[in-house]
Design a protein around this motif. Structure first.
Motif, PDB file in Angstrom:
ATOM      1  N   LYS A 179      11.483  -5.442  -8.415  1.00 23.53           N
ATOM      2  CA  LYS A 179      11.599  -4.022  -8.042  1.00 23.53           C
ATOM      3  C   LYS A 179      11.627  -3.867  -6.526  1.00 23.53           C
ATOM      4  O   LYS A 179      12.365  -3.031  -5.974  1.00 23.53           O
ATOM      5  N   GLN A 180      10.821  -4.649  -5.821  1.00 24.95           N
ATOM      6  CA  GLN A 180      10.793  -4.594  -4.356  1.00 24.95           C
ATOM      7  C   GLN A 180      12.163  -4.945  -3.781  1.00 24.95           C
ATOM      8  O   GLN A 180      12.672  -4.245  -2.885  1.00 24.95           O
ATOM      9  N   VAL A 181      12.748  -6.019  -4.285  1.00 24.35           N
ATOM     10  CA  VAL A 181      14.074  -6.426  -3.805  1.00 24.35           C
ATOM     11  C   VAL A 181      15.115  -5.376  -4.180  1.00 24.35           C
ATOM     12  O   VAL A 181      16.002  -5.046  -3.382  1.00 24.35           O
ATOM     13  N   ALA A 182      15.014  -4.813  -5.379  1.00 27.82           N
ATOM     14  CA  ALA A 182      15.950  -3.768  -5.809  1.00 27.82           C
ATOM     15  C   ALA A 182      15.915  -2.587  -4.848  1.00 27.82           C
ATOM     16  O   ALA A 182      16.967  -2.041  -4.471  1.00 27.82           O
ATOM     17  N   ASP A 183      14.730  -2.193  -4.425  1.00 28.60           N
ATOM     18  CA  ASP A 183      14.607  -1.075  -3.490  1.00 28.60           C
ATOM     19  C   ASP A 183      15.240  -1.403  -2.141  1.00 28.60           C
ATOM     20  O   ASP A 183      15.811  -0.520  -1.482  1.00 28.60           O
ATOM     21  N   GLU A 184      15.147  -2.657  -1.715  1.00 35.57           N
ATOM     22  CA  GLU A 184      15.766  -3.066  -0.450  1.00 35.57           C
ATOM     23  C   GLU A 184      17.284  -2.914  -0.498  1.00 35.57           C
ATOM     24  O   GLU A 184      17.922  -2.616   0.511  1.00 35.57           O
ATOM     25  N   TYR A 185      17.856  -3.104  -1.677  1.00 36.19           N
ATOM     26  CA  TYR A 185      19.312  -3.082  -1.838  1.00 36.19           C
ATOM     27  C   TYR A 185      19.833  -1.783  -2.443  1.00 36.19           C
ATOM     28  O   TYR A 185      21.034  -1.670  -2.699  1.00 36.19           O
ATOM     29  N   LYS A 186      18.967  -0.834  -2.669  1.00 34.15           N
ATOM     30  CA  LYS A 186      19.322   0.350  -3.445  1.00 34.15           C
ATOM     31  C   LYS A 186      20.599   1.028  -2.972  1.00 34.15           C
ATOM     32  O   LYS A 186      21.438   1.453  -3.772  1.00 34.15           O
ATOM     33  N   GLU A 187      20.776   1.158  -1.656  1.00 36.24           N
ATOM     34  CA  GLU A 187      21.944   1.852  -1.118  1.00 36.24           C
ATOM     35  C   GLU A 187      23.159   0.945  -0.964  1.00 36.24           C
ATOM     36  O   GLU A 187      24.221   1.395  -0.517  1.00 36.24           O
ATOM     37  N   LEU A 188      23.016  -0.316  -1.327  1.00 34.13           N
ATOM     38  CA  LEU A 188      24.079  -1.296  -1.087  1.00 34.13           C
ATOM     39  C   LEU A 188      24.731  -1.822  -2.353  1.00 34.13           C
ATOM     40  O   LEU A 188      25.824  -2.397  -2.295  1.00 34.13           O
ATOM     41  N   ILE A 189      24.079  -1.648  -3.492  1.00 39.79           N
ATOM     42  CA  ILE A 189      24.567  -2.225  -4.743  1.00 39.79           C
ATOM     43  C   ILE A 189      24.900  -1.114  -5.744  1.00 39.79           C
ATOM     44  O   ILE A 189      24.435   0.014  -5.599  1.00 39.79           O
ATOM     45  N   PRO A 190      25.709  -1.421  -6.757  1.00 41.17           N
ATOM     46  CA  PRO A 190      26.025  -0.413  -7.778  1.00 41.17           C
ATOM     47  C   PRO A 190      24.763   0.112  -8.467  1.00 41.17           C
ATOM     48  O   PRO A 190      23.791  -0.627  -8.661  1.00 41.17           O
ATOM     49  N   LYS A 191      24.808   1.360  -8.857  1.00 36.26           N
ATOM     50  CA  LYS A 191      23.660   2.004  -9.487  1.00 36.26           C
ATOM     51  C   LYS A 191      23.221   1.258 -10.748  1.00 36.26           C
ATOM     52  O   LYS A 191      22.024   1.088 -11.007  1.00 36.26           O
ATOM     53  N   LYS A 192      24.193   0.796 -11.545  1.00 32.08           N
ATOM     54  CA  LYS A 192      23.823   0.128 -12.800  1.00 32.08           C
ATOM     55  C   LYS A 192      23.128  -1.207 -12.548  1.00 32.08           C
ATOM     56  O   LYS A 192      22.291  -1.628 -13.357  1.00 32.08           O
ATOM     57  N   LEU A 193      23.418  -1.853 -11.425  1.00 34.16           N
ATOM     58  CA  LEU A 193      22.706  -3.081 -11.079  1.00 34.16           C
ATOM     59  C   LEU A 193      21.286  -2.749 -10.647  1.00 34.16           C
ATOM     60  O   LEU A 193      20.330  -3.414 -11.074  1.00 34.16           O
ATOM     61  N   TYR A 194      21.136  -1.734  -9.833  1.00 35.66           N
ATOM     62  CA  TYR A 194      19.800  -1.309  -9.392  1.00 35.66           C
ATOM     63  C   TYR A 194      18.933  -0.951 -10.594  1.00 35.66           C
ATOM     64  O   TYR A 194      17.769  -1.373 -10.693  1.00 35.66           O
ATOM     65  N   GLU A 195      19.489  -0.209 -11.526  1.00 35.26           N
ATOM     66  CA  GLU A 195      18.721   0.212 -12.701  1.00 35.26           C
ATOM     67  C   GLU A 195      18.353  -0.981 -13.578  1.00 35.26           C
ATOM     68  O   GLU A 195      17.251  -1.034 -14.138  1.00 35.26           O
ATOM     69  N   ALA A 196      19.254  -1.934 -13.698  1.00 37.66           N
ATOM     70  CA  ALA A 196      18.966  -3.125 -14.502  1.00 37.66           C
ATOM     71  C   ALA A 196      17.831  -3.938 -13.888  1.00 37.66           C
ATOM     72  O   ALA A 196      16.971  -4.467 -14.604  1.00 37.66           O
ATOM     73  N   LEU A 197      17.800  -4.022 -12.560  1.00 36.98           N
ATOM     74  CA  LEU A 197      16.719  -4.741 -11.889  1.00 36.98           C
ATOM     75  C   LEU A 197      15.386  -4.043 -12.111  1.00 36.98           C
ATOM     76  O   LEU A 197      14.359  -4.689 -12.354  1.00 36.98           O
ATOM     77  N   TYR A 198      15.395  -2.723 -12.043  1.00 33.81           N
ATOM     78  CA  TYR A 198      14.143  -1.979 -12.196  1.00 33.81           C
ATOM     79  C   TYR A 198      13.596  -2.043 -13.627  1.00 33.81           C
ATOM     80  O   TYR A 198      12.391  -1.942 -13.846  1.00 33.81           O
ATOM     81  N   LYS A 199      14.487  -2.250 -14.586  1.00 34.75           N
ATOM     82  CA  LYS A 199      14.067  -2.308 -15.987  1.00 34.75           C
ATOM     83  C   LYS A 199      13.780  -3.732 -16.458  1.00 34.75           C
ATOM     84  O   LYS A 199      13.357  -3.932 -17.598  1.00 34.75           O
ATOM     85  N   TRP A 200      14.016  -4.702 -15.582  1.00 33.96           N
ATOM     86  CA  TRP A 200      13.906  -6.103 -15.998  1.00 33.96           C
ATOM     87  C   TRP A 200      12.480  -6.448 -16.454  1.00 33.96           C
ATOM     88  O   TRP A 200      11.511  -6.117 -15.779  1.00 33.96           O
ATOM     89  N   GLU A 201      12.379  -7.089 -17.614  1.00 31.52           N
ATOM     90  CA  GLU A 201      11.097  -7.540 -18.126  1.00 31.52           C
ATOM     91  C   GLU A 201      11.086  -9.047 -18.261  1.00 31.52           C
ATOM     92  O   GLU A 201      12.003  -9.619 -18.845  1.00 31.52           O
ATOM     93  N   VAL A 202      10.065  -9.673 -17.708  1.00 32.71           N
ATOM     94  CA  VAL A 202       9.895 -11.116 -17.825  1.00 32.71           C
ATOM     95  C   VAL A 202       9.188 -11.404 -19.145  1.00 32.71           C
ATOM     96  O   VAL A 202       8.130 -10.835 -19.422  1.00 32.71           O
ATOM     97  N   GLU A 203       9.799 -12.270 -19.956  1.00 34.07           N
ATOM     98  CA  GLU A 203       9.229 -12.601 -21.251  1.00 34.07           C
ATOM     99  C   GLU A 203       8.764 -14.053 -21.261  1.00 34.07           C
ATOM    100  O   GLU A 203       9.302 -14.896 -20.536  1.00 34.07           O
ATOM    101  N   ILE A 204       7.807 -14.350 -22.094  1.00 36.85           N
ATOM    102  CA  ILE A 204       7.179 -15.662 -22.090  1.00 36.85           C
ATOM    103  C   ILE A 204       8.159 -16.774 -22.489  1.00 36.85           C
ATOM    104  O   ILE A 204       7.988 -17.938 -22.106  1.00 36.85           O
ATOM    105  N   ASN A 205       9.195 -16.440 -23.236  1.00 36.57           N
ATOM    106  CA  ASN A 205      10.164 -17.446 -23.660  1.00 36.57           C
ATOM    107  C   ASN A 205      11.432 -17.470 -22.810  1.00 36.57           C
ATOM    108  O   ASN A 205      12.443 -18.042 -23.187  1.00 36.57           O
ATOM    109  N   ASP A 206      11.374 -16.811 -21.646  1.00 35.97           N
ATOM    110  CA  ASP A 206      12.531 -16.840 -20.724  1.00 35.97           C
ATOM    111  C   ASP A 206      12.819 -18.272 -20.283  1.00 35.97           C
ATOM    112  O   ASP A 206      11.889 -19.077 -20.122  1.00 35.97           O
TER     113      ASP A 206
END
Length: 219
Positions: A192-219
């Protein structure tokens, strides 16, 4: 000459080229027996960058030698539409962007976690720094959860932070879930921190995907 297939492509060429077999059908699947150039403005000579992205994408999915080295691409494939360079080239020109002079990488599974197909719906160009957030070290961690390695009878937790790895502590061997959740909380916040750094530079759908990303134990 006219190629006798469904496309009936006609090419004007010199007789010596025809005689020596130096004339190729643009619909022949010459790239790993899958990809073909097609008819249009995109080719290896005139649009080398687009061709390179396309060729490497197909290689990752269909080159047996490459797949044996990079097991994460096993079972991945390219949608039929992108077997043709002309279709990929059009999508490239509509979706490519520059970001802080970083190398841009074609990603297939940030928008759709676990995705195995390269297609217009699932792919997006991503700055290299963002893409490295999702690199994994399966061989190092062995049977333990993502972010964890074992040394001196302890589970050590580290997180990839673009250009270095941050040490988050260690846990007893019988507490792998506690080790994982330490990693999970830190990693998701860092993404989320990195997503905020790039918020104005990357497509909105990429920013939203980063903010919703969940780390799972079987990743």
């Amino acid at each position: 000459i006219e190629f006798q297939d469904e496309h009936k492509t006609r090419i004007i060429t010199r007789y010596d080229c025809f005689k020596d077999g130096r004339v190729s059908n643009p619909y022949d699947k010459t790239i790993y027996n899958i990809g073909y150039i097609g008819e249009g403005k995109y080719n290896r000579t005139k649009t080398p960058i687009i061709y390179q992205y396309w060729q490497k994408m197909i290689q990752r999915c269909y080159d047996a030698y490459y797949i044996n080295k990079e097991m994460t691409y096993r079972d991945c494939f390219v949608c039929e539409e992108w077997h043709c360079l002309q279709n990929f080239g059009k999508w490239y020109e509509e979706n490519y962007y520059e970001c802080n002079n970083e190398k841009m990488q074609l990603d297939k599974d940030i928008l759709c976690k676990g995705n195995k197909i390269y297609s217009p719906e699932t792919c997006i160009f991503v700055p290299k720094r963002i893409n490295t957030l999702f690199c994994k070290s399966d061989k190092i961690r062995g049977k333990y959860p993502i972010g964890c390695t074992v040394k001196d009878n302890k589970i050590h937790v580290r997180c990839n932070m673009c250009n270095h790895r941050k040490y988050l502590g260690y846990f007893p061997l019988n507490k792998p879930f506690q080790a994982f959740y330490t990693y999970k909380i830190f990693k998701e916040n860092y993404i989320k921190q990195v997503a905020d750094e790039y918020k104005e530079l990357i497509p909105k759908k990429l920013y939203e995907a980063l903010y919703k990303w969940e780390v799972e134990i079987n990743d």
